[in-house]
Design a protein around this motif. Sequence first.
Motif, PDB file in Angstrom:
ATOM      1  N   PHE A 623       0.534  -1.323   0.130  1.00 55.70           N
ATOM      2  CA  PHE A 623      -0.135  -0.290   0.095  1.00 55.70           C
ATOM      3  C   PHE A 623       0.756   1.129   0.055  1.00 55.70           C
ATOM      4  O   PHE A 623       2.307   1.321   0.266  1.00 55.70           O
ATOM      5  CB  PHE A 623      -1.288   0.184   1.312  1.00 55.70           C
ATOM      6  N   PHE A 624       0.230   2.108  -1.244  1.00 58.57           N
ATOM      7  CA  PHE A 624       1.268   3.375  -1.170  1.00 58.57           C
ATOM      8  C   PHE A 624       0.879   4.619  -0.366  1.00 58.57           C
ATOM      9  O   PHE A 624      -0.958   4.583   0.108  1.00 58.57           O
ATOM     10  CB  PHE A 624       1.585   3.703  -2.998  1.00 58.57           C
ATOM     11  N   LYS A 625       1.538   5.503  -0.158  1.00 60.35           N
ATOM     12  CA  LYS A 625       1.120   6.720   1.153  1.00 60.35           C
ATOM     13  C   LYS A 625       1.541   8.281   0.016  1.00 60.35           C
ATOM     14  O   LYS A 625       2.832   8.123   0.401  1.00 60.35           O
ATOM     15  CB  LYS A 625       0.647   6.653   2.471  1.00 60.35           C
ATOM     16  N   ASN A 630       4.165   1.935   1.948  1.00 60.36           N
ATOM     17  CA  ASN A 630       3.782   2.759   3.217  1.00 60.36           C
ATOM     18  C   ASN A 630       3.374   1.549   4.695  1.00 60.36           C
ATOM     19  O   ASN A 630       4.016   1.387   5.700  1.00 60.36           O
ATOM     20  CB  ASN A 630       2.114   3.693   3.745  1.00 60.36           C
ATOM     21  N   ARG A 631       2.798   0.036   3.430  1.00 61.01           N
ATOM     22  CA  ARG A 631       2.691  -1.070   4.688  1.00 61.01           C
ATOM     23  C   ARG A 631       3.002  -2.197   3.511  1.00 61.01           C
ATOM     24  O   ARG A 631       2.455  -2.308   2.364  1.00 61.01           O
ATOM     25  CB  ARG A 631       1.560  -1.327   4.742  1.00 61.01           C
ATOM     26  N   MET A 632       3.489  -3.266   3.239  1.00 64.27           N
ATOM     27  CA  MET A 632       3.949  -4.658   2.835  1.00 64.27           C
ATOM     28  C   MET A 632       2.792  -5.838   2.915  1.00 64.27           C
ATOM     29  O   MET A 632       3.679  -5.741   4.587  1.00 64.27           O
ATOM     30  CB  MET A 632       5.189  -4.719   1.929  1.00 64.27           C
ATOM     31  N   LYS A 668       8.381   3.991   7.140  1.00 61.92           N
ATOM     32  CA  LYS A 668       8.580   5.426   6.793  1.00 61.92           C
ATOM     33  C   LYS A 668       9.385   6.272   7.050  1.00 61.92           C
ATOM     34  O   LYS A 668      10.813   5.479   7.112  1.00 61.92           O
ATOM     35  CB  LYS A 668       7.896   5.939   8.278  1.00 61.92           C
ATOM     36  N   ASP A 669       9.492   7.016   5.523  1.00 56.07           N
ATOM     37  CA  ASP A 669      11.063   7.398   4.953  1.00 56.07           C
ATOM     38  C   ASP A 669      11.459   6.469   4.369  1.00 56.07           C
ATOM     39  O   ASP A 669      12.428   6.610   5.125  1.00 56.07           O
ATOM     40  CB  ASP A 669      11.420   7.929   6.201  1.00 56.07           C
ATOM     41  N   ASN A 670      10.295   5.476   3.795  1.00 56.57           N
ATOM     42  CA  ASN A 670      11.096   4.490   2.908  1.00 56.57           C
ATOM     43  C   ASN A 670      11.905   3.877   4.116  1.00 56.57           C
ATOM     44  O   ASN A 670      12.779   3.170   2.823  1.00 56.57           O
ATOM     45  CB  ASN A 670      11.864   5.413   1.784  1.00 56.57           C
ATOM     46  N   THR A 788      12.991   1.547   0.032  1.00 55.49           N
ATOM     47  CA  THR A 788      11.630   1.206   0.361  1.00 55.49           C
ATOM     48  C   THR A 788      11.273   0.356   0.439  1.00 55.49           C
ATOM     49  O   THR A 788      10.528   0.316   1.557  1.00 55.49           O
ATOM     50  CB  THR A 788      10.933   1.610  -1.453  1.00 55.49           C
ATOM     51  N   VAL A 789      12.061  -1.251   1.297  1.00 51.25           N
ATOM     52  CA  VAL A 789      12.162  -2.343   1.128  1.00 51.25           C
ATOM     53  C   VAL A 789      13.165  -2.302   2.451  1.00 51.25           C
ATOM     54  O   VAL A 789      13.886  -3.165   2.109  1.00 51.25           O
ATOM     55  CB  VAL A 789      11.619  -2.802   0.416  1.00 51.25           C
TER      56      VAL A 789
END
Length: 806
Positions: A623-625, A630-632, A668-670, A788-789
Amino acid sequence: MNKYVLSLLFLLAAAAAMGQKKSIVTLIRSQSSTGIKLNGKDVVKVYQGTFKQDYSTLTSDSAYFYIQENLVDAFGHVNINQGDTLNIYSDKLNYNGNTKIAILTDNVRMVDKDATLTTNHLTYNTATRIGTYTDGGKLVNKDNTLLSKNCWYFAFSRDAYFRYNVSLTTPDALVKTDTMRYNTKTKISYFYGPTNIYSTKGEKDKDTLYTENGTYNTVNEQADFGKNNLYHTGTKSLTGDSLFYDKLKGYGRAVKHVTFNDKEQKVTIKGDLGTYFKAEEQTVVTQDPYVIMITEEKDTTKTDSAARADSIAKADSVLKKRPAKNGNAITMAQLIKKTIPAATDTANSKKIQAKADSLLKLPQNKTVEEKKAIANKEVNNLKKQNKLTPGDADKVPKKQVTSKDTSKLKRDSIYMSADTIETRILTYKDLKIYQEKQRLLHVRDTTGKVKKPKVKESKYLTAAQAGVETDTSYRQRDFFGKPKPVAVKKKVVKPLSKKQLALDSLAKKQQADSVLTAKLAEPSDTARIRIIIAHHHFKMFKSDLQAKSDSMFYSNSDSTIRCFVNPIMWTEGSQLSGDTIYLQMKHKKLDNMKMFPNAFIVNIEKTDSIHFNQVAGKRMRGFFKDDKLNRMFIEGNAESIYFSRDSGKMTISGMQRSLSSRIRVDFKDNKATNLAFYTKPENRYAPLDKFKEDEKILKGFIWKPKERPVSKESIIPSYNKKPTLVKSLPGKSKTGKLQLKKLPDGKMVKDSTINAAPLKIHGLKTGKDSILKTDTTKMLPLKTGKDTVIVKPLPVKASANGGSIK
């Protein structure tokens, strides 16, 4: 000697002139003729006369024939006939037999086979058969009508040249231009300036064509344009350096610098070769095609830059805090005081006050909104009539139109390319049928009976061994009869309690509500949906997200980009892959993504391209924000590997390997800030030397940084096809030609191993919108300051039902 030569030449010229017969106008018949003196000249007055000169015949009711001047002035039912097809009619005529020029006036009509030209003043040359008018006229050619200010008609070629305010009307189209050539035989019009062609049929989306140089065939309604071309229908438009369109077949073709734009569906497709089919509303673009989709982010400012400042808005805000006792939002007196300033001693202010008094006398049955509109209208009229002084005008609040301020919006574009891009419009019902057909293409039908292959009978005889069948009845379990049935005790089902019934009904209601909500969210069956299909070598570039796959499918109904066959995505320092990837957008922003099956994430930190952080599972949902991950969620045999580093030296201190049925990662903040394992997680953390080399890589690991698009230019297919430079390099001879290179087999070929310059793609600003400013061959190591991950090594204490680690 020279004098004799010149004299001889003059004598020969005079003899030739005397020997040549002069063409004169002759009177061949008349009802009556009378010789008279007119203005001192001998004139023959002719009634119902017929004149002839060369191949032209002239008739009229009456005429003055100037024999010596070779002139004719004709009046009434004037007719000039040339051959069997050309006739010119008018009320008056002045004809000069020496210049063979006829000036016809009043109700002039020239008929040439199926073409009729009408005007009030026509100049016609009987020798060259060219007619001209300069004060307006009309040409009718069967169902086609042409109007213009100036016209030159050539009877031999049947070409007509029109100038100024030219219009061509056909049964199905209207053409407007400033310069046109039209052939009455072929019925083809030629344009040499800005030209618009409008469809006049009763269609919902009428066609409009624009060009500055081209042709239009009014018979088969085919248009062929070559300069500044545009085809427009409804919200769709197609442009190209060369444009062809067949209106009857609804087929269009554009070549070079092709741009297809759909304002309704907000899609732009560019390329060098485009084909359009109107019936299917389908467009196919090849030769360097790419799609542009614009994304937006919300305004990051704290205050609204478009705040309302007018007096009525202030009055509304005050009244919301203090509602009137009678229930009305505002009285007319309050409205006037808010809208018009208080009266002063000036004459203009007295006028304003008088206008305010008149406004106060408005009927009380009008609504507040109507009274507001009337008051604002009156104030604006006073300002327009200059009845307010500059001082008073400043006192009157200016009515401002509040519009959305887009200056603070962050806009980004998604560029997508492939070998071929196809787009079309479908109804939502047809879209579901299309998607079902595509799904069934990969499903094997096992319901039908499999036909056994026929075995060809042998031409030879076959023998079977004869014998006595073995008696196996004594082996049966029920030889002495069937056993007695065993009584099975039925379980007593207890009735559900009121609490269980309530929970059951609530669950059913929630399920029904969710199904109903999903159905309500779906478009209607007749909704128009645009789909985009990218065939082969699909690539996508966004400033913070890139992707590649073999093919792609996009539907406007759910704004989802579906990538098939070995898709890979890159975001910051991470690479995401799977058999299929879905990327969904919402409100022009990235919303969520799916990867299935065999989903995999690879991440690198800083410049370390040896130790890869990895996450794998059967399915992943992200999910993107604000366009950032934002969440995986990782589901199905979720595994992860993370290399921990010392914060100071950034050296590897250990590795953690985890296994669970489900993993959740928050970002948060990638950067990963929260990691949760569900259902019996297994974790192993140890120094790096305690792990074998094969334990440092998860199954299905791939890492392909060289395939990552580095700029929006790099996704164009011809970007890698770089032309050779014509320079005096070591690969060339002194003459400038390429030197020949000898291959091992003895053949000679040209040596083209010369550095080439990158191509400039139409519509793209090269060299500014890139992730990396270096060469694509030097992508390792990547500078990934914002991953990002990232999964940090944290001590794990998971319970049986799942746990959360922070």
